[in-house]
Design a protein around this motif. Sequence first.
Motif: not given
Ligand SMILES: [Fe+2]
Length: 239
Positions: A8, A41, A71-72, A138, A176
């Motif tokens: 992240d 991320d 996810n980003h 993640h 995450h």
């Molecule tokens: Fe995330």
Amino acid sequence: MKIAHISDLHLSGKHFVEEWGENLIKILNSKNLDLVIITGDLTDDGYMHEYEIAEKFVDRIGIEKLIVPGNHDARNKGYEIFEEVFGERNKFYENDEIILLGMDSSEPDIDDGHIGRENYKIIENKLKGNKIKIFALHHHIIPIPGTGRERNILIDAGDILKICIEHEIDFVLSGHKHLPWVWKLNKTYFITTGTACSNRLKGKSYPSFNIIEISENIIVNEVNVKSGKERKIIETNIK
Ligand SMILES: [Fe+2]
Ligand SMILES: [Fe+2]
């Protein structure tokens, strides 16, 4: 061997703190590490210009890296750019001591985590034997206290949890949640690392990452990226 687990970084957004980013690179390059695992991320929205920033930053870490997307990074077709910049979304690493499988748990344009039935056999087949077994992804598999209403957890968390426990995977590494935490279930440590250099921090927490040192024992230290201070979070003799 010595492995760093960072996550992240959010290198391209307004929450990235340059001073912490510089500290992170300095600390990583000073620790005689063999490998750096990055569990996603790296960007904020997966755009090309963000990947360019991420690539430049990651290149400054002069250590072998294993990177999976978050996810980003999967937003806006970023998963395609990820492959161009950082290689396949699933990764495998093996040496005399460890077997490590990194898997993409992201889904395009949604924040939920997902591994998928088609990948269960891959995890089972890759992560077996007597070496230290590490699974990196993640998303979290078990809820993390102090992070509010539960969301984005792997939608197939139950199945993955069962595989991790039955196959006695030693370490499951995720990110995450931007808050460090360790769960131990049966023989498996589930280690969530914090955000390494973004100010999207929960409460009064600080940016951090973990160093896993494998020798006689296995020691996991959490490193505060702001102060440089280390704190032992796990010591085990699972070897
Ligand atoms: Fe995330
Ligand atoms: Fe994040």
